[in-house]
Design a protein around this motif. Sequence first.
Motif, short mmCIF file in Angstrom:
data_model
loop_
_atom_site.label_atom_id
_atom_site.label_comp_id
_atom_site.label_asym_id
_atom_site.label_seq_id
_atom_site.Cartn_x
_atom_site.Cartn_y
_atom_site.Cartn_z
N SER A 1 0.95 -1.49 0.18
CA SER A 1 0.39 0.32 -0.13
C SER A 1 1.39 1.21 0.31
O SER A 1 1.35 1.51 1.12
N VAL A 2 0.99 1.58 -1.08
CA VAL A 2 1.95 2.89 -1.31
C VAL A 2 0.93 4.23 -0.56
O VAL A 2 -0.15 4.59 -0.76
N HIS A 3 1.66 5.08 -0.25
CA HIS A 3 1.60 6.66 0.70
C HIS A 3 2.26 7.14 0.44
O HIS A 3 1.51 8.51 0.80
N SER A 4 3.23 7.21 0.20
CA SER A 4 4.11 8.00 -0.15
C SER A 4 5.01 8.13 -1.41
O SER A 4 5.85 7.00 -2.05
N LEU A 5 5.22 9.01 -2.46
CA LEU A 5 5.71 9.16 -3.65
C LEU A 5 6.68 9.89 -3.76
O LEU A 5 6.62 11.20 -4.16
N HIS A 6 8.46 9.40 -3.89
CA HIS A 6 9.77 10.49 -4.12
C HIS A 6 9.62 10.79 -5.64
O HIS A 6 10.49 9.37 -6.14
N GLY A 7 10.08 11.75 -6.14
CA GLY A 7 10.71 12.36 -7.19
C GLY A 7 9.69 11.36 -8.28
O GLY A 7 10.13 10.73 -9.03
N TRP A 8 8.45 11.12 -8.12
CA TRP A 8 7.02 10.86 -8.97
C TRP A 8 6.98 11.47 -10.18
O TRP A 8 7.20 13.00 -10.15
N GLN A 9 7.68 10.74 -11.37
CA GLN A 9 7.09 11.78 -12.75
C GLN A 9 6.55 11.14 -13.68
O GLN A 9 5.86 9.55 -13.31
N ILE A 10 5.07 10.99 -14.32
CA ILE A 10 4.44 10.47 -15.57
C ILE A 10 5.43 11.20 -16.72
O ILE A 10 5.32 11.77 -17.35
N VAL A 11 5.61 9.54 -16.92
CA VAL A 11 6.56 9.43 -18.60
C VAL A 11 5.48 9.26 -19.57
O VAL A 11 5.65 9.10 -21.06
N ASN A 12 4.34 8.71 -18.96
CA ASN A 12 3.47 8.47 -20.56
C ASN A 12 2.04 8.50 -19.87
O ASN A 12 1.96 7.31 -18.78
N GLY A 13 0.80 9.31 -20.16
CA GLY A 13 -0.11 9.22 -20.01
C GLY A 13 -0.62 10.89 -19.36
O GLY A 13 -1.51 11.06 -19.16
N GLY A 14 0.26 11.54 -19.87
CA GLY A 14 0.31 13.10 -19.80
C GLY A 14 -1.03 13.22 -20.56
O GLY A 14 -2.10 14.16 -19.77
N GLN A 15 -1.75 13.13 -21.70
CA GLN A 15 -3.44 13.51 -22.38
C GLN A 15 -4.77 12.76 -20.75
O GLN A 15 -5.06 13.81 -20.60
N THR A 16 -4.66 11.78 -20.52
CA THR A 16 -5.74 11.20 -19.80
C THR A 16 -5.11 12.23 -18.40
O THR A 16 -6.40 12.43 -17.90
#
Length: 587
Positions: free
Chosen positions: A292-307
């Motif tokens: 169960s992920v509750h924190s994301l560090h250095g999170w980047q969206i590399v595909n799915g920007g339109q969504t």
Amino acid sequence: MILDDFHAMISEDAREEHENGRYRTREEAIEGILCGYLEEEQVITDLQLSPYQKTNSGRQAMKVSAHAFDEKNATLSLLVVKWERNNKLVKMSRNDANRMFKMVRRFYRNAKIGMYKEMEETDTAYTLAQMIYERQAFISTVRIYLVSNAIIDIEPPPDGEEEDTLFSYDVWDIDRIFRLVGQAGSTAETVIHLRDQYDSSICMMKMQAEHQKYDCYVGMMPGAVLARIYDEYGQQLIERNVRSFLQAKNAINKGIRDTVRDEPEMFMAYNNGISTVATWIEADELNHGVVSVHSLHGWQIVNGGQTTASLANAYKNNLDLSQVFVPIKLTILKSNQNKDRIIAYISKYANSQNKITMSDFSANNPWQVEMEKLSRRTWVPSRQRVRWFYERARGQYLVELNRQSTTARKKIFRSENPKSHVITKTLAAKCMMCTMQKPHVVSKGSETNFVKFMELVDAGKVPFPNEKYYKHMVANVILFDKCDRIVKNLQLGDYKANVVAYTIALAYRLNETEIDLDKIWAKQDIDEKLELLLQDLARKVWEHITHPIVEGTNITQWCKREECWNLLLKRQGIIVASIEEDEDDEA
């Protein structure tokens, strides 16, 4: 850099741009700079400045500063810039903000009933008013943006419908623009606290095989949470190496909108989801490889920007996202070694259905890296210590400026690297494609043109940069800028960007011997003979593009076709050998 410094920098840049003759007034300079930031950050694409103001009567007052027309989505964007003439930051009142929105709406309504017939053809907003009148039946959405160097602490008016046209509103004050631009070059790691900030977590299954380079998780994310995160962090979530090609536009994608509105429970089945990366996560172990992920560090969206952007807009338009879930893949990169290359490959293969190649993900392309190195060590041949600053990645100029530890050092940096001497990689690609006589590609917009240019680089059809190539590129930027000013002074009306691109391409085709790039570099300007040549060719180009083969053809779309370029050459008595245009690329 703090907001006050950013405000002062914009004011100083506007003063310099006006004094250098790039804009007729400081107000137009402010309009150009602020709108330029929004276009550079892909908030709005293919912007055209079209300043118009009529304020002799409160009930008749009209104003517009710039526009963009997305024919494919039948969306007209109208921007109005309010310049507060104050050396210090000020707040705009609600009444002033609403008055600006009303002035734009009044311009649109008057344009619909034929206001252009009473305007001078040389008026910068003449073609905009004419286009609205002639194409009003094809415009389904009008987006009105209030842009200002003031702080605007109000909510924009709610969306409304008028005669089958949807009106929506947005506010871009100096604080929001500062955050948009500043986050581009931020070295701080993006940390998303899902549990604390959004009262949520993501259940994900970890890839069972252990790998020294990465861990991988798959799961599903609540659409409302993704929309809220994007609404808060915006383009900061997009890896800047690839953000230009994700095309996370503001307009709600019609398919996504329809699914959210009509069949929200089917979103998970219909959507391919998003691919993301992070440096590390905080998660609770559940069982059988599920966390169960509750924190994301250095999170980047590399595909799915339109969504992502479309869900954010659905959220802002009050569509119910409670039943929407988004498939998500999360890759944790354990090492910085080859990090950019791995991210680019993830994007490349996730986007393979859209024919995106490695050349698209260009910030770390050796060609771009070498251009940056050359710009940092090559000084202009003048008594002043000045150089051109090449940005291979978005926001580099502000990053370097912020690294200067004192006010005095910042002043020295700005004197050695004037903002007017910043060359973005998209500007460089635009100028070089003009010299390669592809004005129809340039007319398709900065990002489309850039992709095409980098494909030529990747194919070895563009020389690897050396000092001579770099100086010639700068000379072509100077030529482009000078031509832009010439066309503006001719007051031909709209389509200035198209006229400039076609004029330079035609100059190279007909009179390349008149273009001495070494001389332009040495002088940092063009000579009078070349200036007169550009004036003459610009008039011919204007006459050509405004008389397409089929009367009534949309001029902007006409300029994107290679047929337009070939016809121009034929009209100049040049035999055209072949047509290379790929119709699928026309956009």
